[in-house]
Enzyme design. Sequence first.
Site, PDB file in Angstrom:
ATOM      1  N   MET A  26       0.833  -1.201   0.000  1.00 55.74           N
ATOM      2  CA  MET A  26       0.000   0.000   0.000  1.00 55.74           C
ATOM      3  C   MET A  26       0.869   1.253   0.000  1.00 55.74           C
ATOM      4  SD  MET A  26      -3.428  -0.926   2.086  1.00 55.74           S
ATOM      5  CE  MET A  26      -2.781  -0.729   3.721  1.00 55.74           C
ATOM      6  N   LEU A  29       6.669   3.221   1.621  1.00 51.61           N
ATOM      7  CA  LEU A  29       7.566   2.077   1.785  1.00 51.61           C
ATOM      8  C   LEU A  29       8.668   2.335   2.803  1.00 51.61           C
ATOM      9  CD1 LEU A  29       7.863   0.912  -1.912  1.00 51.61           C
ATOM     10  CD2 LEU A  29       6.119   0.369  -0.209  1.00 51.61           C
ATOM     11  N   HIS A  33       9.282  -3.348   3.530  1.00 50.40           N
ATOM     12  CA  HIS A  33       8.780  -3.565   2.168  1.00 50.40           C
ATOM     13  C   HIS A  33       9.943  -3.895   1.216  1.00 50.40           C
ATOM     14  CE1 HIS A  33       5.508  -0.682   3.603  1.00 50.40           C
ATOM     15  NE2 HIS A  33       4.802  -1.699   3.177  1.00 50.40           N
ATOM     16  N   LYS A 145       5.042 -10.370   8.958  1.00 53.08           N
ATOM     17  CA  LYS A 145       4.558  -9.423   9.951  1.00 53.08           C
ATOM     18  C   LYS A 145       3.027  -9.443  10.009  1.00 53.08           C
ATOM     19  CE  LYS A 145       3.505  -5.013  11.040  1.00 53.08           C
ATOM     20  NZ  LYS A 145       2.671  -4.052  10.369  1.00 53.08           N
ATOM     21  N   SER A 181       6.442  -0.528  10.240  1.00 54.45           N
ATOM     22  CA  SER A 181       5.080  -0.424   9.709  1.00 54.45           C
ATOM     23  C   SER A 181       4.838   1.011   9.265  1.00 54.45           C
ATOM     24  CB  SER A 181       4.070  -0.786  10.802  1.00 54.45           C
ATOM     25  OG  SER A 181       2.773  -0.349  10.424  1.00 54.45           O
ATOM     26  N   ARG A 183       2.246   2.471   9.714  1.00 49.16           N
ATOM     27  CA  ARG A 183       1.456   3.101  10.777  1.00 49.16           C
ATOM     28  C   ARG A 183       2.323   3.601  11.938  1.00 49.16           C
ATOM     29  NH1 ARG A 183      -2.534  -0.830   8.811  1.00 49.16           N
ATOM     30  NH2 ARG A 183      -4.282   0.417   8.037  1.00 49.16           N
TER      31      ARG A 183
END
Length: 278
Positions: A26, A29, A33, A145, A181, A183
């Site tokens: 998504m 990165l 990733h 993950k 992450s 997030r």
Amino acid sequence: MDVIHTVAELRARLKGEPSIALVPTMGNLHPGHLSLVEVAKRHGTRIVATIFVNRLQFEPGGDFDRYPRTLEHDCAALEEAGCHVVFAPGERELYPEPQDIRLTPPKSAEQLCGLFRPGHFEGVLTVVTKLFHIVAPHTAVFGAKDYQQLHVIRALERQLNFGIRIVAAPTVREPDGLAMSSRNGYLTREERAKAPQLQQNVRRIKDLIEGGRKDFDALLRGAVDDLTGAGWRVDYVALRNRSKLEAPVPGDRELVVLGAAWLGKTRLIDNLEVLATP
Ligand code: AMP
């Protein structure tokens, strides 16, 4: 590296490619990733990364709107990592009409994150199915993950006979153990300082079980209490067998500890595989 925004152009670009390895993302990165791209290179000669923030997999009231979109930075990082093709479709390209055909997730998706994120795995399976059809990769790489996601995608691949090799890539962590992450960027400075506690609790359970403890429920409850006491809102800390993602029965040795918990407005997940003593 080619950056492609339409299905038609992508199909034309990939026609006849004998060895495509797909890395769906998504965007926004980070090194986690990019490690998937490294893994992909071991399995294919044409590396295709996709960048698409998939509205379908965000629960109502979720962070779809504020999810970070950093296409330019992402493309530079992917080129540097040795990616060959980036597919970054707009929403209307991937969902030109209402996507009312959806995939029903398997039983194993009705627990853990599936319980707390209604519609999430339906959205994941639907977009991954579309990407599998559009890219037609020989291999697809997903991060461990997102352990339940990986499990559910393996089931998708088997049950719908995609004939794609699904490869798991290990979790990449910050030096203090926090799983990388997109997030993590939401965390305040105080939250970021606390964030490794989730991983520490998961690791503690792993170590104790590998040291012979069998009082699984007490260990899990201890972690929930520890995190709650530190100010987290815990969705779950759970132990499952790796093969079916079911509660372990005596004799199951290949297990996984999974946790999901909130710090303020940010939901973090983590997991570690465990090899229980006989
Ligand atoms: P996302 O962009 O969050 O949907 O993630 C795209 C892919 O990257 C998924 O297969 C994730 O499991 C994987 N991924 C995300 N974070 C990490 C990490 N820290 N280490 C390894 N893989 C990751």
